[in-house]
Design an enzyme around this catalytic site. Structure first.
Site, PDB file in Angstrom:
ATOM      1  N   CYS A  97       1.070  -1.170  -0.037  1.00  0.00           N
ATOM      2  CA  CYS A  97       0.173   0.233  -0.012  1.00  0.00           C
ATOM      3  C   CYS A  97       0.856   0.953  -0.130  1.00  0.00           C
ATOM      4  O   CYS A  97       1.142   1.890   1.130  1.00  0.00           O
ATOM      5  CB  CYS A  97      -1.124  -0.150   1.457  1.00  0.00           C
ATOM      6  SG  CYS A  97      -1.741   1.087   2.059  1.00  0.00           S
ATOM      7  N   LEU A  98       0.481   1.713  -1.259  1.00  0.00           N
ATOM      8  CA  LEU A  98       1.886   2.872  -1.217  1.00  0.00           C
ATOM      9  C   LEU A  98       1.152   4.345  -0.792  1.00  0.00           C
ATOM     10  O   LEU A  98      -0.372   4.697   0.343  1.00  0.00           O
ATOM     11  CB  LEU A  98       2.027   3.399  -2.587  1.00  0.00           C
ATOM     12  CG  LEU A  98       2.810   2.449  -3.189  1.00  0.00           C
ATOM     13  CD1 LEU A  98       2.557   1.988  -4.744  1.00  0.00           C
ATOM     14  CD2 LEU A  98       4.006   2.087  -3.152  1.00  0.00           C
TER      15      LEU A  98
END
Ligand SMILES: [Zn+2]
Lengths: 174, 428
Positions: free
Chosen positions: A119-120
């Protein structure tokens, strides 16, 4: 580049930029792009090695260069934690970034989508979009994976979700 | 099963009869007996699959699954409801929105549904509608097919367990949309509409790519990561902005980004927001396919303020997507004829309306302003966005070539040589 630490920033600026806007369905243009990807990855790997900050191995898993596999690692409290790394080049690349996967950590952290996709941060996608098509795989690793490992590995270790492979008490080492 | 249970009851009865006197054993036999009786009742209420229905009937009887839908025709809302059986709809992403949209279309008696997802059902999905705990571990496409075919066996279901953003998945996706075996004489592709119900930008861009290439009308839907807003959008290649024409729009939740706590989580979700968005999406789908009411080009939903912004977006002549530009060129050629037809239709409708104003005295002094026309903007103009809408991503910077910026080290230009060079670095 608001929201990035100075280290990431200075590393990023040293990775060669790409020029060809082409994805895996674009035939010869993709081959040109693939060459640029290799050059950027070679330069980034050399740079990491000479800065004593070697932290990943990645290579194409098929001749078309659309699937990549390798390893990445992070040192926390003098111990090295290593993970499998894999991703596909999406059909809409480079408009969309590759979704980096650490399959061994799937389900172990909230900062991950299903299938182990990391999850950036809120900063990644805007910067990628702004710099299309100049950013490539090397930039995705530098901007996406490196900060993720730095933020998440200490949490995973401290919470006991992952154990070092030499840890004698560990039987469920993944 | 019922017969088996009855036999078991008989056995228990004779066992009780043969006991010398009331004892502990008798009470446990009684307990067993009541358990079997309970099971017998359950067995009787076990699901019975309904048989397929040949024609949609408007007859109002308990046993007709379509009577309330066909009533739409009797009431004059829809001209010909039965046409719904001719339509094929592809749903990409069978999650919180897509699964509910699939169930709604199934209950409406849609002709054919194509379902795409690569994921499995997890317990973490149970805060949303549709999937049940006993389906955990099944692929979403299999679990959905199971439930949907039980609800309405008349719907032709095709499911595809694949990721449309990968090269292989994308090719399968494209060829499944082209397949015309359901209605061989249909114009264009094999489906009437594609619904994008995915939860990420990458997959939306892949749907956009496929639909631009196939000249396929589609609808986009989305729910924000904070679960409190959502949107639906109609995309007609060449005619409206495509998904790549401008950075995607988001409905501003009104929550200050700086106070939104993102630490430790990727995304939140609510069955309510997802159900509302699925409802808006399928309503728009029904209006488009069955030609009634106004089809919304863009409809946002801000649940915190119960605010629904609308707008319309023209395509960007500088869109980065080559297929979009081709469709824009084609549309410019047919546009004059299409617009003339719309004007003729509007004139015909005006003529059929009884003459004279509806309320001549206007007792309440109400002025009726035509606010039905949504705000129309160019895909690229971000200043002209209606209230409550913002851009999710920035546009790509002006693309500059870097003249002679090639590093001197890159002497190899052969891909095999480059691969070997990287492998050599990887080896130590
Ligand atoms: Zn476009």
């Amino acid at each position: 580049m608001e929201g990035w630490d100075p280290n990431t920033k200075s590393t990023l600026t040293q990775i060669p930029l790409l020029t060809t806007k082409a994805g895996p369905r674009d035939g010869a243009a993709w081959t040109t792009r693939l060459k640029e990807e290799y050059k950027a990855l070679i330069a980034y790997t050399q740079m990491n090695k000479s800065n004593d900050n070697d932290w990943f191995r990645i290579s194409a898993a098929n001749p078309e260069g659309t699937r990549w596999t390798g390893k990445c690692w992070y040192v926390h409290n003098l111990l090295k934690y290593e993970f499998d790394l894999q991703f596909d080049i999406p059909v809409t690349y480079p408009s969309t970034a590759p979704e980096l996967e650490l399959p061994q950590l799937d389900g172990k952290t909230q900062k991950m989508y299903r299938g182990g996709k990391i999850c950036l941060t809120v900063h990644f996608k805007p910067l990628w979009a702004k710099n299309c098509p100049r950013f490539g795989i090397a930039h995705a690793l530098c901007l996406g994976l490196a900060p993720w490992l730095a933020a998440e590995v200490p949490v995973l270790v401290d919470s006991g979700m992952i154990k070092h492979k030499d840890d004698a008490t560990s039987t469920s080492e993944s | 099963m019922e017969a088996e249970l009855k036999e078991m009851l008989n056995d228990l009865d004779s066992l009780k009869q043969s006991l010398p006197d009331p004892s502990n054993l008798a009470s446990s036999i009684l307990k067993l007996q009541s358990r079997v009786e309970h099971l017998t009742k359950l067995a009787k209420s076990a699901p019975v699959r309904r048989t397929k229905v040949q024609d949609m009937s408007a007859e109002v009887v308990d046993s007709n699954p379509y009577s309330r839908l066909m009533a739409l025709q009797r009431m004059g809302i829809v001209d010909n409801y039965e046409r719904i059986r001719d339509f094929s709809v592809a749903i990409v992403g069978i999650g919180g929105v897509g699964s509910v949209a699939a169930e709604m279309l199934t209950r409406c008696g849609i002709g054919r549904l194509l379902l795409y997802d690569y994921d499995k059902v997890e317990l973490a999905n149970m805060n949303r509608l549709f999937f049940r705990p006993e389906q955990v571990g099944m692929t979403k496409t299999d679990a959905a097919s199971q439930t949907l075919s039980d609800i309405n066996p008349d719907v032709v279901l095709e499911s595809f367990t694949l990721n449309i953003t990968t090269v292989q998945g994308f090719e399968t996706f494209m060829s499944s949309l082209r397949n015309k075996s359901f209605r061989p004489n249909k114009e264009g592709s094999g489906v009437d509409l594609v619904l994008s119900c995915v939860d990420n930008y990458e997959a939306r861009m892949a749907v956009n790519q496929a639909c631009n290439e196939l000249n396929q009308t589609w609808m986009e839907s989305g729910v924000s990561e904070d679960a409190v807003s959502g949107h639906i959008q109609l995309l007609i290649p060449g005619e409206t902005a495509c998904f790549a024409c401008a950075p995607p729009l988001v409905v501003a939740s009104g929550v200050d980004e700086r106070t939104l706590k993102r630490e430790g989580v990727c995304a939140a979700s609510l069955p309510t927001t997802m159900g509302v968005v699925a409802g808006l999406l399928v309503q728009n789908t029904l209006k488009l396919l069955l030609q009634f009411g106004q089809v919304s080009p863009y409809l946002g939903y801000n649940s915190l303020k119960d605010f629904f912004p609308t707008m319309e977006m023209r395509p960007n002549p500088q869109c980065s997507n080559a297929a979009c530009l081709e469709r824009q060129k084609e549309y410019l050629l047919v546009k004059p004829a299409r617009e003339a037809a719309i004007i003729a239709k509007m004139e015909a409708e005006v003529l059929s309306v009884p003459e004279g104003p509806l309320h001549t005295d206007n007792e309440w002094n109400i002025s009726v302003v035509d606010d039905s026309a949504p705000e129309r903007t160019d895909a690229t103009s971000s200043d002209a966005l209606p209230d409550g809408l913002t851009r999710e991503l920035p546009a790509a910077d002006e693309f500059q070539k870097f003249p002679a910026a090639e590093p001197a080290t890159a002497t190899f230009d052969d891909i095999e040589e480059l691969r070997k060079q990287l492998d050599a670095l990887n080896a130590d």
